[in-house]
Design a protein around this motif. Structure first.
Motif, PDB file in Angstrom:
ATOM      1  N   UNK A  29       0.858  -1.180   0.000  1.00  0.00           N
ATOM      2  CA  UNK A  29       0.000   0.000   0.000  1.00  0.00           C
ATOM      3  C   UNK A  29       0.896   1.233   0.000  1.00  0.00           C
ATOM      4  N   UNK A  30       0.883   1.946  -1.129  1.00  0.00           N
ATOM      5  CA  UNK A  30       1.724   3.109  -1.417  1.00  0.00           C
ATOM      6  C   UNK A  30       3.187   2.706  -1.602  1.00  0.00           C
ATOM      7  N   UNK A  31       3.875   3.495  -2.429  1.00  0.00           N
ATOM      8  CA  UNK A  31       5.261   3.176  -2.781  1.00  0.00           C
ATOM      9  C   UNK A  31       6.071   4.461  -2.834  1.00  0.00           C
ATOM     10  N   UNK A  53      -1.447  -1.117  -4.179  1.00  0.00           N
ATOM     11  CA  UNK A  53      -2.606  -0.255  -3.982  1.00  0.00           C
ATOM     12  C   UNK A  53      -2.131   1.134  -3.579  1.00  0.00           C
ATOM     13  N   UNK A  54      -2.640   2.157  -4.243  1.00  0.00           N
ATOM     14  CA  UNK A  54      -2.307   3.531  -3.876  1.00  0.00           C
ATOM     15  C   UNK A  54      -3.493   4.186  -3.171  1.00  0.00           C
ATOM     16  N   UNK A  76      -1.177  -2.030 -10.736  1.00  0.00           N
ATOM     17  CA  UNK A  76      -1.286  -0.872  -9.860  1.00  0.00           C
ATOM     18  C   UNK A  76      -2.742  -0.420  -9.848  1.00  0.00           C
ATOM     19  N   UNK A  77      -3.251  -0.100  -8.652  1.00  0.00           N
ATOM     20  CA  UNK A  77      -4.638   0.332  -8.514  1.00  0.00           C
ATOM     21  C   UNK A  77      -4.699   1.687  -7.809  1.00  0.00           C
ATOM     22  N   UNK A 136      -8.457   7.403  -1.312  1.00  0.00           N
ATOM     23  CA  UNK A 136      -9.184   6.251  -0.780  1.00  0.00           C
ATOM     24  C   UNK A 136      -8.501   5.747   0.481  1.00  0.00           C
ATOM     25  N   UNK A 137      -9.264   5.021   1.268  1.00  0.00           N
ATOM     26  CA  UNK A 137      -8.740   4.264   2.398  1.00  0.00           C
ATOM     27  C   UNK A 137      -9.017   2.793   2.118  1.00  0.00           C
ATOM     28  N   UNK A 138      -8.209   1.919   2.712  1.00  0.00           N
ATOM     29  CA  UNK A 138      -8.391   0.475   2.520  1.00  0.00           C
ATOM     30  C   UNK A 138      -8.630  -0.178   3.879  1.00  0.00           C
ATOM     31  N   UNK A 139      -9.671  -1.002   3.954  1.00  0.00           N
ATOM     32  CA  UNK A 139     -10.053  -1.654   5.204  1.00  0.00           C
ATOM     33  C   UNK A 139      -9.897  -3.158   5.068  1.00  0.00           C
ATOM     34  N   UNK A 140      -9.127  -3.753   5.973  1.00  0.00           N
ATOM     35  CA  UNK A 140      -9.001  -5.206   6.034  1.00  0.00           C
ATOM     36  C   UNK A 140      -9.115  -5.623   7.496  1.00  0.00           C
TER      37      UNK A 140
END
Length: 205
Positions: A29-31, A53-54, A76-77, A136-140
């Motif tokens: 997540x992010x690079x 994922x960005x 890449x997303x 965006x935010x990513x939830x896991x």
């Protein structure tokens, strides 16, 4: 599930590596740009990178995208609304005195609610505009990767292109503060927090 945090570049961007121990699948997540450091961390986990994922397309968060994709051959997303920032990538690097990275290509654009799979886990995309239009935010599970939307007792800046203060506050209150209080927040910069702590102690919201 293992989580490793890498702190990258002059802007101290948090890059997150998630590793599924059963399948060895790994996501980034992010690079922030230091490929060798990223590669070493993935190799130490014994994982194979599935995708990148960005959270948004500011240059400090995507500086390493092109090299990651070229060397790992992974998709890449990011959100479609941040495509305009890709086009301004080189200009942004020059403006902030960053090294001359190449912009990412072959990007898959996603929308709110998009689901990714990592092993038997689901990663949900939550569109949280305000810092950028396509943030965006990513939830896991109980982990929220909030990019530059929500920080430890702070929020993302809104004075750059696409920023909108009222929209950012609405994203936080209507999309993030509805999550369980014990949800852990892993932001794009700085230390981690929880939804409960931000509800109680964040002076901006």
């Amino acid at each position: 599930m293992k989580l490793k945090t890498l702190n990258m570049g002059a802007f101290k961007v948090n890059n997150y590596i998630l590793f599924d121990e059963e399948t060895k699948e790994t996501i980034l997540i992010d690079a922030g740009g230091d490929f060798e450091k990223t590669q070493q961390a993935i190799d130490e986990l014994g994982g194979h990178l599935k995708y990148l994922l960005n959270t948004h397309a500011h240059m400090d968060h995507i500086a390493g995208d092109e090299e990651i994709q070229r060397k790992y051959n992974v998709p890449i997303f990011m959100h479609k609304e941040d495509e305009v920032l890709i086009k301004a990538f080189k200009e942004s690097l020059s403006m902030f005195g960053m090294p001359n990275y190449d912009p990412p290509e072959n990007i898959t654009f996603i929308e709110d609610g998009h689901i990714f799979k990592l092993g038997n886990k689901e990663i949900k995309t939550i569109h949280t505009p305000g810092h950028t239009k396509g943030g965006v935010s990513y939830l896991i599970d109980d982990m929220l990767f909030s990019g530059d939307t929500l920080f430890y007792e702070s929020i993302g800046r809104t004075d750059l292109y696409g920023g909108n203060y009222n929209q950012l506050l609405d994203s936080i209150k209507s999309k993030l503060f509805v999550l369980p209080n014990n949800t852990k927040i892993y932001p794009g910069h700085g230390i981690s927090s929880t939804i409960e702590n931000e509800k109680e102690n964040n002076p901006y919201v």
